[in-house]
Each structure stands twice: as C-alpha cells, then as structure tokens.
Design a protein around this motif. Structure first.
Motif, PDB file in Angstrom:
ATOM      1  N   THR A  49      18.688  31.410  36.714  1.00 26.27           N
ATOM      2  CA  THR A  49      18.587  29.976  37.032  1.00 26.27           C
ATOM      3  C   THR A  49      17.348  29.373  36.382  1.00 26.27           C
ATOM      4  OG1 THR A  49      19.749  30.317  39.123  1.00 26.27           O
ATOM      5  CG2 THR A  49      18.452  28.303  38.911  1.00 26.27           C
ATOM      6  N   GLN A  50      16.228  30.069  36.479  1.00 25.11           N
ATOM      7  CA  GLN A  50      14.993  29.582  35.856  1.00 25.11           C
ATOM      8  C   GLN A  50      15.153  29.466  34.338  1.00 25.11           C
ATOM      9  OE1 GLN A  50      12.069  28.650  37.691  1.00 25.11           O
ATOM     10  NE2 GLN A  50      13.579  28.782  39.304  1.00 25.11           N
ATOM     11  N   GLN A  51      15.860  30.411  33.738  1.00 19.48           N
ATOM     12  CA  GLN A  51      16.108  30.357  32.296  1.00 19.48           C
ATOM     13  C   GLN A  51      16.981  29.167  31.936  1.00 19.48           C
ATOM     14  OE1 GLN A  51      17.723  34.264  31.502  1.00 19.48           O
ATOM     15  NE2 GLN A  51      15.700  35.171  31.210  1.00 19.48           N
ATOM     16  N   ARG A  52      18.002  28.887  32.760  1.00 21.17           N
ATOM     17  CA  ARG A  52      18.865  27.722  32.523  1.00 21.17           C
ATOM     18  C   ARG A  52      18.048  26.431  32.589  1.00 21.17           C
ATOM     19  NH1 ARG A  52      23.045  27.960  37.013  1.00 21.17           N
ATOM     20  NH2 ARG A  52      23.591  25.908  36.238  1.00 21.17           N
ATOM     21  N   ILE A  53      17.205  26.326  33.602  1.00 21.20           N
ATOM     22  CA  ILE A  53      16.358  25.138  33.758  1.00 21.20           C
ATOM     23  C   ILE A  53      15.413  25.016  32.574  1.00 21.20           C
ATOM     24  CG2 ILE A  53      14.487  24.129  35.127  1.00 21.20           C
ATOM     25  CD1 ILE A  53      15.931  25.388  37.618  1.00 21.20           C
ATOM     26  N   ASP A  54      14.778  26.111  32.216  1.00 19.17           N
ATOM     27  CA  ASP A  54      13.829  26.121  31.099  1.00 19.17           C
ATOM     28  C   ASP A  54      14.501  25.650  29.819  1.00 19.17           C
ATOM     29  OD1 ASP A  54      11.055  26.871  30.384  1.00 19.17           O
ATOM     30  OD2 ASP A  54      12.054  28.311  29.065  1.00 19.17           O
ATOM     31  N   GLN A  55      15.717  26.106  29.583  1.00 23.10           N
ATOM     32  CA  GLN A  55      16.437  25.699  28.383  1.00 23.10           C
ATOM     33  C   GLN A  55      16.750  24.207  28.411  1.00 23.10           C
ATOM     34  OE1 GLN A  55      19.872  28.015  27.385  1.00 23.10           O
ATOM     35  NE2 GLN A  55      20.252  26.867  25.520  1.00 23.10           N
ATOM     36  N   MET A  56      17.187  23.679  29.554  1.00 25.91           N
ATOM     37  CA  MET A  56      17.478  22.241  29.667  1.00 25.91           C
ATOM     38  C   MET A  56      16.231  21.414  29.381  1.00 25.91           C
ATOM     39  SD  MET A  56      19.936  21.769  32.963  1.00 25.91           S
ATOM     40  CE  MET A  56      20.043  23.315  33.847  1.00 25.91           C
ATOM     41  N   VAL A  57      15.126  21.812  30.007  1.00 24.34           N
ATOM     42  CA  VAL A  57      13.877  21.066  29.879  1.00 24.34           C
ATOM     43  C   VAL A  57      13.359  21.085  28.436  1.00 24.34           C
ATOM     44  CG1 VAL A  57      11.439  21.166  30.545  1.00 24.34           C
ATOM     45  CG2 VAL A  57      13.215  21.314  32.294  1.00 24.34           C
ATOM     46  N   LYS A  58      13.539  22.212  27.759  1.00 27.22           N
ATOM     47  CA  LYS A  58      13.001  22.347  26.401  1.00 27.22           C
ATOM     48  C   LYS A  58      13.955  21.856  25.318  1.00 27.22           C
ATOM     49  CE  LYS A  58       9.750  25.915  27.638  1.00 27.22           C
ATOM     50  NZ  LYS A  58       9.432  27.345  27.660  1.00 27.22           N
ATOM     51  N   THR A  59      15.239  21.697  25.646  1.00 28.66           N
ATOM     52  CA  THR A  59      16.235  21.272  24.661  1.00 28.66           C
ATOM     53  C   THR A  59      16.320  19.751  24.537  1.00 28.66           C
ATOM     54  OG1 THR A  59      17.525  23.243  25.151  1.00 28.66           O
ATOM     55  CG2 THR A  59      18.671  21.490  24.012  1.00 28.66           C
ATOM     56  N   HIS A  60      16.028  19.042  25.618  1.00 31.08           N
ATOM     57  CA  HIS A  60      16.182  17.582  25.652  1.00 31.08           C
ATOM     58  C   HIS A  60      14.821  16.922  25.812  1.00 31.08           C
ATOM     59  CE1 HIS A  60      20.517  18.179  26.093  1.00 31.08           C
ATOM     60  NE2 HIS A  60      20.205  19.144  26.953  1.00 31.08           N
ATOM     61  N   ASP A  61      14.635  15.775  25.138  1.00 30.42           N
ATOM     62  CA  ASP A  61      13.351  15.070  25.213  1.00 30.42           C
ATOM     63  C   ASP A  61      13.074  14.504  26.599  1.00 30.42           C
ATOM     64  OD1 ASP A  61      12.587  15.591  22.627  1.00 30.42           O
ATOM     65  OD2 ASP A  61      13.245  13.664  21.834  1.00 30.42           O
ATOM     66  N   VAL A  62      14.098  13.908  27.223  1.00 28.32           N
ATOM     67  CA  VAL A  62      13.924  13.288  28.541  1.00 28.32           C
ATOM     68  C   VAL A  62      14.971  13.873  29.483  1.00 28.32           C
ATOM     69  CG1 VAL A  62      13.827  11.135  29.844  1.00 28.32           C
ATOM     70  CG2 VAL A  62      13.118  11.152  27.444  1.00 28.32           C
ATOM     71  N   VAL A  63      14.505  14.591  30.509  1.00 34.88           N
ATOM     72  CA  VAL A  63      15.403  15.233  31.468  1.00 34.88           C
ATOM     73  C   VAL A  63      15.035  14.763  32.871  1.00 34.88           C
ATOM     74  CG1 VAL A  63      16.268  17.416  32.391  1.00 34.88           C
ATOM     75  CG2 VAL A  63      15.528  17.294  30.006  1.00 34.88           C
TER      76      VAL A  63
END
Length: 107
Positions: free
Chosen positions: A4-18
C-alpha cells in the motif's frame, strides 16, 4: 515499505498535483474535500492536471495515506512529491499567496 505504501508513493511521485480526498473532484463527499478542490481551482489548477484519489474506495489507501504522511486527516495534498497538508493548511497558504506560487509550475 508495504504494498500500500508503495502504491501511494508511486501515485505521489508520478503526478505533479495529487489530492487524497473523500469523493472525487466533481463530487466531493465531505466539506473539507470540497474546500480543497475549490482552493485548487481558485489557484488555476486545471482539472486534467489534478490527480485525485478517493479514499472511500480503498480502505487500505485511506489508512495507508495517514501513515505515509504521518498526518491524521483527509484530504491531503501533494505537489511534486511533497506533502503540503490538509484543507486548513491549504486555505492558509492560499490566503498568503504561497500555494499559488508553489502550484504555478505544476498547473
């Protein structure tokens, strides 16, 4: 780091504004999430530039984002991988002009 933490980390780092929120940008499910969306719109963030995550759809993300940021409430805003805060902090930063400065290159 958990899955779950990896999924969140990927979302946060893939998109400029989350924005992790309750509901979606077009249909917020709580007042704080609605206010967060309105603040971002007021800052000129285009809807296509905003990546939202409905925490009501995924209990693991809902709990995991609180652990990821060490912040107990939702919504939570991330800009270019950096945790900004919840709706109260967003409002303070908007009123001071700081949020617009941070978002200018991201939007």
């Amino acid at each position: 780091m958990s899955e779950t933490q990896q999924r969140i980390d990927q979302m946060v780092k893939t998109h400029d504004v989350v924005l992790f929120m309750k509901g979606s940008a077009s249909f917020p499910m709580c007042g704080f999430s609605g206010r967060a969306v309105q603040i971002l719109k007021a800052c000129g963030v285009e809807p296509r530039a905003l990546f939202t995550v409905n925490v009501l759809d995924d209990a693991e993300i809902r709990q995991g984002i609180k652990e990821y940021s060490n912040w107990p409430t939702i919504p939570q805003l991330y800009i270019k991988g950096e945790f900004i805060g919840g709706s109260d902090i967003m409002m303070e930063m908007y009123e001071s002009g700081e949020l617009q400065q941070i978002l200018r290159p991201a939007s």
